[in-house]
Structures are given as structure tokens and as C-alpha cells.
Design an enzyme around this catalytic site. Sequence first.
Site, PDB file in Angstrom:
ATOM      1  N   GLU A  69      25.940   6.178 -55.028  1.00 39.86           N
ATOM      2  CA  GLU A  69      24.762   6.580 -53.880  1.00 39.86           C
ATOM      3  C   GLU A  69      24.753   7.871 -53.447  1.00 39.86           C
ATOM      4  O   GLU A  69      25.764   8.558 -53.301  1.00 39.86           O
ATOM      5  CB  GLU A  69      25.043   5.602 -52.944  1.00 39.86           C
ATOM      6  CG  GLU A  69      25.263   4.030 -53.109  1.00 39.86           C
ATOM      7  CD  GLU A  69      25.646   3.162 -52.142  1.00 39.86           C
ATOM      8  OE1 GLU A  69      25.209   2.016 -52.095  1.00 39.86           O
ATOM      9  OE2 GLU A  69      26.728   3.555 -51.686  1.00 39.86           O
ATOM     10  N   ASP A 240      28.396  -4.372 -48.567  1.00 40.49           N
ATOM     11  CA  ASP A 240      27.468  -3.020 -48.386  1.00 40.49           C
ATOM     12  C   ASP A 240      26.700  -2.801 -49.571  1.00 40.49           C
ATOM     13  O   ASP A 240      26.448  -1.527 -49.649  1.00 40.49           O
ATOM     14  CB  ASP A 240      28.620  -1.906 -47.982  1.00 40.49           C
ATOM     15  CG  ASP A 240      29.521  -1.710 -49.036  1.00 40.49           C
ATOM     16  OD1 ASP A 240      29.729  -2.577 -50.223  1.00 40.49           O
ATOM     17  OD2 ASP A 240      30.512  -0.568 -49.218  1.00 40.49           O
TER      18      ASP A 240
END
Length: 362
Positions: A69, A240
Site C-alpha cells: 500500500e 485492516d
Amino acid sequence: MTATSIQMNKNLNIVPFVSVDHMMKIVGRLSMETMLEGIAAYIEEDFKRWELFDKTPRVAAHSDEGVIELMPTSDGEHYGFKYVNGHPKNMKEGLQTVTAFGVLSKVYTGYPILFSEMTILTALRTAATSVVAAKYLARKNSHCMALIGNGAQSEFQALAFKTMLGIDKLRLYDIDPAATEKFKGNMQGYGFEIVTCGSAREAAQGADIITTVTADKQNATILTDDMVGPGVHINAVGGDCPGKTELEKDLVLRSSLFVEYPPQTRIEGELQQLDADYPVNELWQVIRGELAGRKNDTEVTLFDSVGFATEDFSALRYIRDQLDRPGMSDMYENLDMIADPDDPRDLYGMVRRSGAMAKVAA
Ligand code: NAD
């Protein structure tokens, strides 16, 4: 300490680089507790400046094994981003589940002013963010925390809660007893009263705060609704990623739900289990006093933590400010990162004159 206290390097072409080794030396110089408190203060300060930040859900590249990410943000004066991965299977291969590095830049020039490792820094900022939330959401007389998942993040969580909230009793559970033993070894001498539990259900019993920080690439059910009594604050850290959650849906529905940045949490958090328009409370509004945190001693509060870019920005800003303090010059090295031709338009000439290129025929 102000939002604008970052000093510009005198030489703009040299970028301070904080390696893993430097970060450990910074921890040694300042202490883990001081850093947790300092980063928490910067995180809180930046949550109070919420409207100034460019905000976007992080850019995620998913694979069967994990996720990579990018997490960018800017307050208009500085720009920061973190590169971070999440690979639960890594641990079995002797690798970290989460690793990261980050950059902070000056918006005016676009030049970087800090490169930093962020694997250690992410653990610090995640724990600091958890405590910032718990300060507003946990019962004031909280002393006992269940810590479910005793991996890389867990000691940072425990120490942050002790330092800033006075948590001195821990109830530990991990599916791998070796992780719990590792935790107990690392936390020796910190004054915790520790109980090792045989299940998540046992760990949750009597806890004022329950922190779930497990890693599993699936919709896991670490906590079910019937495990959580009235008045508990849940600090849910491990869910998450899309398809990676820790709590039973009924428990999420029973809780007062607090999130960092709703568009990202709806994709990645426990919130992904609920309808797309399910109402949530935003942490920055609670910190600014615009929204109530905990309303009474029986409410179950849930911080659905996923980790947001402003928290990494705050952590980078904190580290950059520390480097400008006296006695910190051995806590980083200077990287020759930015090309600096005498004439800004003569980049080619700089390379040619360096002698690095093969001779060009006259
Ligand atoms: P880790 O792999 O080092 O540790 C995870 C631990 O969870 C392991 O010890 C594992 O045995 C244990 N575990 C797995 N399934 C379990 C279960 N069902 N019950 C009890 N224990 C279980 O990972 P880490 O670096 O400590 O990260 C933990 C989690 O936190 C990861 O999912 C990571 O993605 C997440 N994380 C979230 C944030 C955030 O800001 N919210 C930041 C960093 C990490």
C-alpha cells in the site's frame, strides 16, 4: 513543537536518512516511552488540523499473499507518504508481516526533507494512535487490558497503554504460545501484572480494554458479541484489509463505532461488514470536542483502527523535528538524493562533465 517547526536543510540536495539502526539509536537516546508520548501528541495535533489535509483511502495492490500500500497526504506545507506491506504468511517464513518506509517533503520545493525506515515507526504510531483513541473512549478507571495477538505490534501497544493510560494488568492470548512467551520476555521489568490465557474468551474476561492485534488473511472471529461485557473499550487493530477482520458482526453492531477516515475504514475495517452508509463517529471530531467520545460507563466503544496516512505524516514530522535537536547529528546519515547541476537546465552537462560517460567524438 509546532506544525511548522521542521527546519529546512541548509543544503537542499542532501536528504537526512534514518535507517533501522538509526531508529533504534533514536529509541535508545529518547526512550520508547518518550517517543510514544511525543508521536501521540503530534498525531493528536494533526487530527485537530483535519480539514487542512489532503485525504484519500490508501492505494492498495492486493495479491493472494498480502497487500502493498501507498499512503499519501499533505497539510499544504509538507507532503508525506508511506510504503507499507501486510503479509500474514511472512511470519512463518521468518519475515515481518508488516514492513514500511516513508518520505516527508517540502511542498514549496517538492524536495524531500526526510527518508525513514517505518517498520519500527509504524509500530510506534499504531500504538500511539490506539492510545489517543482510548484516551477519549475507554473508561477513566481502566487498568486491565486483554491483548489478543502477541506478535510484532503487541509490546508497543502494551507500553503505550501503560505510559499514557496507566494500564498495568495484561491478559494475553495468542494461538501460538511462543508469541506470548516472547512478549513476556520483552516486557519483563516494566511492572505489568501478566496473566497468560488459554483462549481469547478467557483473555477478555474482566478486561477494561480489549486490544485485538492478530494477523490472518481472512474474516476471522477473534471476539464474539458474548465475550464482551458492558463498558469495555475495544481497540481493534488487526482487521485492516478487505476480507481481513477480527470481530463478529453482532459485536460491531452493538458498539459505538469510532473510525479514522470513513472512506478508508469502510473498505478495510470491521466496518466493511456493515452497510455502506452505516453511521460512524470520526475520531478527529471527538478529539476536537465536537462529538462525544464515551457517553457512560456501560457503553461498549470500538476503535476500528486501520491506520491512516495522517498518522504516518505525524510520526515522520516527529522524527524530522527530533533530528534538528542538539546532539542528534549521529541519528541519521545524509543521502545524496537530489541532482544539483550548477545550471538547473543542464542536467545532461552535469553527467557529461562528471566523466562517467564514454568520450563523445569531437
Ligand atoms: P504478527 O504476524 O507479528 O503477529 C500477529 C500475531 O497474531 C501472531 O503472533 C499470530 O500467532 C497471532 N494470531 C493469528 N491469529 C490469531 C488468532 N485467531 N487468535 C490469537 N492470535 C492470533 O503481526 P503484527 O505486525 O503484530 O500485526 C498484527 C496485525 O495488525 C496485522 O493484521 C497487521 O496488518 C495489523 N496492523 C494494523 C495497523 C493499524 O494501523 N491498524 C498497523 C500495523 C499493523
